[in-house]
Scaffold this motif. Structure first.
Motif, PDB file in Angstrom:
ATOM      1  N   ASN A  47      14.372 107.921  72.365  1.00  0.00           N
ATOM      2  CA  ASN A  47      15.638 108.626  71.727  1.00  0.00           C
ATOM      3  C   ASN A  47      16.698 108.985  72.504  1.00  0.00           C
ATOM      4  O   ASN A  47      17.835 109.346  72.349  1.00  0.00           O
ATOM      5  N   ASP A  57      13.726 107.390  62.575  1.00  0.00           N
ATOM      6  CA  ASP A  57      13.643 108.774  62.413  1.00  0.00           C
ATOM      7  C   ASP A  57      12.096 109.078  62.673  1.00  0.00           C
ATOM      8  O   ASP A  57      11.205 108.495  61.904  1.00  0.00           O
ATOM      9  N   ASN A 108      15.958 112.032  64.369  1.00  0.00           N
ATOM     10  CA  ASN A 108      16.807 110.713  64.211  1.00  0.00           C
ATOM     11  C   ASN A 108      17.184 110.398  65.639  1.00  0.00           C
ATOM     12  O   ASN A 108      17.659 111.178  66.582  1.00  0.00           O
ATOM     13  N   SER A 128      18.343 106.383  68.042  1.00  0.00           N
ATOM     14  CA  SER A 128      18.353 105.299  68.452  1.00  0.00           C
ATOM     15  C   SER A 128      18.096 104.511  69.742  1.00  0.00           C
ATOM     16  O   SER A 128      18.205 105.260  70.510  1.00  0.00           O
ATOM     17  N   GLY A 181      11.266 113.617  61.837  1.00  0.00           N
ATOM     18  CA  GLY A 181      12.400 114.459  61.680  1.00  0.00           C
ATOM     19  C   GLY A 181      13.361 114.425  62.776  1.00  0.00           C
ATOM     20  O   GLY A 181      14.147 115.177  62.823  1.00  0.00           O
ATOM     21  N   GLY A 221      17.579 100.174  60.752  1.00  0.00           N
ATOM     22  CA  GLY A 221      16.902 101.242  60.614  1.00  0.00           C
ATOM     23  C   GLY A 221      15.341 101.217  60.531  1.00  0.00           C
ATOM     24  O   GLY A 221      15.090  99.957  60.003  1.00  0.00           O
ATOM     25  N   CYS A 241      11.280 103.233  60.161  1.00  0.00           N
ATOM     26  CA  CYS A 241      10.539 104.266  59.816  1.00  0.00           C
ATOM     27  C   CYS A 241       9.653 104.676  61.123  1.00  0.00           C
ATOM     28  O   CYS A 241       9.197 103.763  61.617  1.00  0.00           O
TER      29      CYS A 241
END
Length: 362
Positions: free
Chosen positions: A256, A314, A319, A321, A317, A14, A16
């Motif tokens: 994304n 993320d 999300n 990968s 807002g 993960g 930010c």
């Protein structure tokens, strides 16, 4: 290097999303932001695997024998001249090319065998060490007068203490993090060639979206703001010890919604703590084809088996990968994201190892 746990399957991490830091001009001394969570942590002092241990043992035997014979001025001159050809861009040569080089009335291989290195010993090291390399590192070498140590660029932990040998065959230990004050000949495995010994051409662009190598994609004034441009970068840590010469810095981009948007090398970025200005247009932004945000991944290429690295984020807002294809020996230098809505701004991103300015094309 990546931890053994990464070698099995995919790593999901993960992160930010990063927002613009400042709009100061490229190269300005803006404050360094807090380091992001690293992609991976290299094991400190990790013991080499069985295959690496065999290669390292063969390299040490070869280094000791080569060091014993370097007092021969013909051999020193041949090593220096062949490495100076920089066949792959760095001061190094494959041993196969060096061995065939004329040296006095014979060849380098003839000098070595005449000096006591048997043909069977040469066969053993070349069989165990694919793409055996001989390099010259450190300050300028006066080969006519100075006989250097011969060191080993060991497989495994790149920053482990460096084994080196002098002309009497005596063993020495050097610091991998401290460049030598005298020239050193280094033997190891060539990083810039493929399995067949061919020089790998630095990657320019492979993109899942329209890229700068597409002749149909002209960068006109109206389309300019849709390009993602790498303006300048500053490398704090290139993860490359002096034994291995210049680093091989790579960057990959994904979004994304699409992996594999761009992968490129920066062969001119070969030092730490200085600014470089590639001013390279990377990919063309499109919210419909590339998604809501994009992620940069930086690494120093060392090669090895292929693996997939997946990093989650993320961003404002949203999300998602990104999956990247890297090698299990590559040194990760961090990653950072930017949102589609921020693409027209010029700002810096920072992973701790790399700080770079990006923006629309000019």
């Amino acid at each position: 290097m990546l931890t053994p746990a990464l070698l099995a399957l995919t790593v999901a991490l993960g992160a930010c999303g990063q927002t613009p830091t400042t709009s100061a001009p490229a190269g300005a001394g803006a404050a360094r932001p807090a380091d992001p969570t690293p992609v991976s942590a290299a094991p400190v002092g990790a013991a080499p695997g069985a295959a690496d241990a065999q290669v390292n043992a063969a390299l040490e035997r070869f280094a000791q024998q080569l060091a014993r014979q370097l007092p021969d001025p013909e051999l020193r001159r041949a090593v220096q001249d062949q490495a100076a050809l920089r066949f792959d861009g760095d001061q190094e040569t494959l041993f196969s090319a060096l061995a065939a080089r004329p040296a006095g009335a014979t060849t380098v291989q003839g000098l070595l065998t005449r000096g006591g290195l048997s043909a069977s010993a040469l066969d053993d090291v070349t069989r165990r060490v694919t793409n055996l390399q001989v390099a010259v590192r450190g300050p300028q070498w006066n080969a006519a007068e100075y006989t250097p140590l011969v060191a080993v660029a060991a497989q495994g932990d790149e920053f482990a203490p460096v084994v080196a040998f002098d002309a009497q065959g005596r063993r020495h230990t050097l610091d991998a993090r401290t460049p030598p004050t005298q020239p050193v000949v280094v033997v190891g495995v060539a990083e810039r060639v493929d399995e067949q010994g061919r020089v790998m051409v630095p990657a320019a662009t492979r993109a899942g979206a329209t890229a700068v190598t597409d002749p149909a994609a002209s960068v006109g004034a109206q389309a300019c703001d849709s390009w993602e441009r790498l303006i300048s970068l500053y490398v704090r840590d290139d993860h490359e010890p002096w034994t291995r010469g210049d680093p091989e810095i790579y960057v990959q981009l994904g979004s994304n919604s699409r992996d594999g948007l761009y992968v490129g090398s920066l062969p001119d970025v070969n030092g730490e703590n200085k600014w470089y200005e590639p001013r390279r247009d990377l990919v063309r932004w499109s919210s419909t084809t590339m998604g809501n945000w994009m992620m940069y991944l930086w690494y120093e290429r060392d090669g090895g088996g292929s693996l997939t690295l997946t990093i989650g984020a993320d961003v404002k807002g949203v999300n998602g990968s990104v999956s990247y294809t890297v090698a299990d020996g590559d040194d990760q230098m961090g990653h950072a994201t930017l949102a589609f809505g921020d693409r027209l701004q010029r700002f810096a991103l920072d992973t701790g190892d790399v700080r770079w300015w990006r923006g629309g094309c000019e």
